[in-house]
Design an enzyme around this catalytic site. Structure first.
Site, PDB file in Angstrom:
ATOM      1  NE  ARG A 104      15.102 -23.260 -24.866  1.00  0.00           N
ATOM      2  CZ  ARG A 104      15.981 -24.187 -24.530  1.00  0.00           C
ATOM      3  NH1 ARG A 104      16.150 -25.266 -25.283  1.00  0.00           N
ATOM      4  NH2 ARG A 104      16.721 -24.051 -23.456  1.00  0.00           N
ATOM      5  CB  THR A 377      21.143 -30.680 -27.962  1.00  0.00           C
ATOM      6  OG1 THR A 377      20.687 -30.314 -26.670  1.00  0.00           O
ATOM      7  CG2 THR A 377      20.648 -29.688 -28.965  1.00  0.00           C
ATOM      8  CB  THR A 395      17.474 -29.773 -27.297  1.00  0.00           C
ATOM      9  OG1 THR A 395      17.995 -30.371 -26.125  1.00  0.00           O
ATOM     10  CG2 THR A 395      16.593 -28.606 -26.908  1.00  0.00           C
ATOM     11  CG  LEU A 396      14.000 -34.986 -26.385  1.00  0.00           C
ATOM     12  CD1 LEU A 396      14.202 -36.496 -26.370  1.00  0.00           C
ATOM     13  CD2 LEU A 396      12.532 -34.659 -26.150  1.00  0.00           C
ATOM     14  CG  ASP A 419      18.400 -25.626 -20.791  1.00  0.00           C
ATOM     15  OD1 ASP A 419      19.345 -26.067 -20.111  1.00  0.00           O
ATOM     16  OD2 ASP A 419      18.290 -25.844 -22.011  1.00  0.00           O
ATOM     17  CB  SER A 448      18.441 -22.379 -25.860  1.00  0.00           C
ATOM     18  OG  SER A 448      19.128 -23.318 -26.649  1.00  0.00           O
ATOM     19  CB  SER A 449      23.872 -23.091 -25.223  1.00  0.00           C
ATOM     20  OG  SER A 449      23.960 -22.602 -23.916  1.00  0.00           O
ATOM     21  N   GLY A 469      25.527 -30.228 -27.228  1.00  0.00           N
ATOM     22  CA  GLY A 469      26.600 -30.103 -26.241  1.00  0.00           C
ATOM     23  C   GLY A 469      26.296 -29.165 -25.096  1.00  0.00           C
TER      24      GLY A 469
HETATM   25  N1  GLY Z   1      19.089 -27.833 -23.684  1.00  0.00           N
HETATM   26  C1  GLY Z   1      20.228 -27.327 -24.305  1.00  0.00           C
HETATM   27  C2  GLY Z   1      20.062 -25.960 -24.830  1.00  0.00           C
HETATM   28  O1  GLY Z   1      18.981 -25.591 -25.214  1.00  0.00           O
HETATM   29  O2  GLY Z   1      20.986 -25.204 -24.868  1.00  0.00           O
END
Ligand code: GLY
Length: 565
Positions: A104, A377, A395-396, A419, A448-449, A469
């Site tokens: 991350r 993502t 992800t960006l 985020d 993050s998700s 998503g």
């Molecule tokens: N940027 C989306 C996530 O990390 O959840």
């Protein structure tokens, strides 16, 4: 003499194989549903899946393929594939070992808690979304090298397909042409140097996108390893870009970035072992909570997409997202009561307020709020012939991240700083508030998700899945698991059946356009506000059947495509 010849062939073989081109980047098709005997890759772009299979054919394992696929996505799927972002990998190796690698992004050393507030204390969220200041310190390249310890082939060989695609170009899809055209003004406004993503006139389906600067950066990484990105020429270019555009990522931030090997989340659900990502992703905790909250209810008797099943799942989603907002953040910086909030007793207690046939109210469930997330993502799944299983989400953050391309280096930087909770406890421009646990601190990873997940049964991986998503990732993975493991849907329907989403606040149920009308009506009668929305996620799935046959499915919602043999 013969021995010498043999040695020469052995030495030259990797280079010869690396130069081999096993697919045509100007003429390719999408394979949404693939059956394979030995191995498979499924990702957001056909060429990236083919790059993964290319290295599997060269003797690589699933980790090799995951690295090659990610590098190729950084070229052919600039919307979300990346060198300038971050991600998570979970894996279950054939010898039973499980892995969770956290790459991350982190907040730069000069980041400040209130950096996106104006002099009146009002959150300026455009600053955390667009341009140089929105970027966190990229983690992807460190993650690739942390994963490489479990791979078989030299890194340069894994980078070869991506370098080829960047250098010689590839034919873009209709979706890519539309995406690049949509962002044209942003690319022009936010960049300090010309980029490959802007051309004279508009992009059309089948146009060739060549990324010479990106090819050069990939070559530096292939040659110098981590130092090819976090030090030397590439780091100099990132820092120069920051200086030109008012960003704050420093050489020290880059040089000190490390991927972290985390203890994966492993839990039991109805006889399956679920392997998924721990903090700083909220995804693993989220699905553990949601599955735990619904586990004892007879969902299979109530039926797939029945009002009863959907209502129960919505209420589990609501409660998990309320907890996410309040408790979750980077555990290296804040205390999170993970054991408590994932315990059976706690989860059963959370459902005490669930009333069948009547909507709960989010205002009565808890205080706090999840940070807003956008949806670009990307996910990939791999299984190889030895049974190594890999699930990766990277992800960006937003589509094309911050839209800033590092001058001379050719890759996009993330806008992952968004985020974080830009202003904990206070509504942002969308009326949402964030929590203290996810406030900005230098060096901290934003919540993050992303939920890369593997399901294990009888000591074998049986399902590999994940999706992009934003905040819908966790509910999509939750529904994917229930579709396959409880409702008994086949692999294609598990992925493509319409999805729904509730994230506590706003207190609405979002459903895809093809979600059954009758269930929507029943939910409204129970007191839910139901709104239709754009497609939810782009789920990838690999199913490994008893006996070892493989089925791979790419989501109908995008260019997603499977490859394998
Ligand atoms: N940027 C989306 C996530 O990390 O959840």
């Amino acid at each position: 003499m013969r021995l010498l010849l043999f040695l020469l062939i052995c030495l030259a073989a990797p280079a010869m194989l690396a130069a081999q081109q096993s697919f045509d980047p100007y003429n390719y098709t999408t394979d949404k549903h693939l059956h394979a005997d030995r191995c498979a890759v499924v990702s957001a772009h056909p060429l990236a899946s083919l790059a993964g299979v290319e290295v599997l054919r060269q003797g690589g394992n699933a980790v090799d393929a995951a690295i090659a696929t990610q590098l190729a996505l950084a070229v052919v799927y600039p919307e979300a594939g990346n060198l300038g972002g971050g991600g998570f990998l979970v894996a279950r190796l054939h010898d039973g070992r499980t892995l969770a690698i956290d790459y991350r992004e982190k907040a730069p050393g000069n980041a400040q808690r209130d950096m996106y507030l104006d002099s009146n204390g009002v959150a300026q969220t455009r600053m955390s979304l667009d341009g140089h200041l929105a970027a966190g310190v990229p983690g992807t390249v460190a993650g690739l090298f942390a994963s490489h310890k479990y791979a078989r082939l030299p890194f340069a060989q894994l980078a070869a397909p991506a370098i080829r695609l960047a250098e010689k170009g590839y034919a873009i899809t209709a979706a890519e042409a539309a995406g690049l055209n949509r962002q044209r003004e942003n690319f022009l406004r936010l960049n300090t140097a010309p980029t490959a993503f802007v051309k004279t006139g508009t992009w059309k389906t089948g146009d060739t996108l060549v990324q010479t600067e990106l090819a050069h950066t990939l070559r530096l990484i292939a040659r110098r390893g981590m130092k090819g990105f976090y030090e030397g020429e590439t780091a100099d270019r990132i820092v120069a870009e920051m200086k030109r555009g008012g960003g704050i990522i420093s050489k020290k931030d880059l040089k000190s970035y490390r991927a972290k090997v985390r203890r994966p989340i492993l839990f039991n659900f109805r006889g399956y072992t679920i392997l998924t990502m721990p903090l700083p992703s909220s995804g693993g905790i989220g699905i553990q909570q949601m599955l735990g909250m619904v586990e004892t209810y007879p969902l299979e008797t109530w039926g797939f997409h029945s009002a009863k099943s959907v209502q129960l799942m919505i209420e589990a989603e609501r409660r998990a997202y309320a907890d996410r907002a309040h408790f979750l953040g980077d555990m290296d910086f804040v205390k999170v009561p993970v054991q408590t909030i994932t315990g059976t007793r706690y989860l059963q207690d959370r459902m005490q307020t669930f009333t069948p046939g009547r909507a709960s109210q989010s205002e009565n469930i808890a205080a706090g709020q999840a940070g807003r997330e956008s949806t670009e993502t990307t996910h990939l799944c791999v299984v190889d012939q030895d049974g190594n299983a890999v699930s990766v989400t990277t992800t960006l953050n937003g589509g094309y991240g911050s839209k800033v391309v590092v001058g001379g280096a050719g890759f996009l930087l993330n806008n992952e700083m968004d985020d974080f909770s830009v202003k904990p406890g206070t509504p942002n421009m969308y009326g949402l508030v964030g929590a203290e646990a996810n406030a900005i601190q230098p060096g901290k990873r934003m919540l993050s998700s992303m939920t890369p997940t593997i399901v294990i049964k009888d000591n074998q991986p049986v399902l590999i899945t994940g999706t992009p998503g934003g905040s819908t990732i966790i509910t999509s993975v939750f529904q994917t698991l229930l579709n396959a493991l409880v409702f008994g849907l086949d692999a294609v329907n598990t992925v493509n059946a319409p999805k729904f989403h509730h994230q506590w606040l706003p207190d609405i149920v979002q459903v895809e356009r093809d979600f059954p009308d009758s269930t929507q009506q029943a939910l409204r009668q129970m007191g839910y506000e139901v709104v239709t929305r754009s497609p939810i996620g782009r789920t990838e799935l690999i199913r490994i059947h008893p006996g070892g046959k493989i089925e791979a499915v790419g989501d109908k919602r995008g260019d997603d495509s499977a490859a394998g043999y």
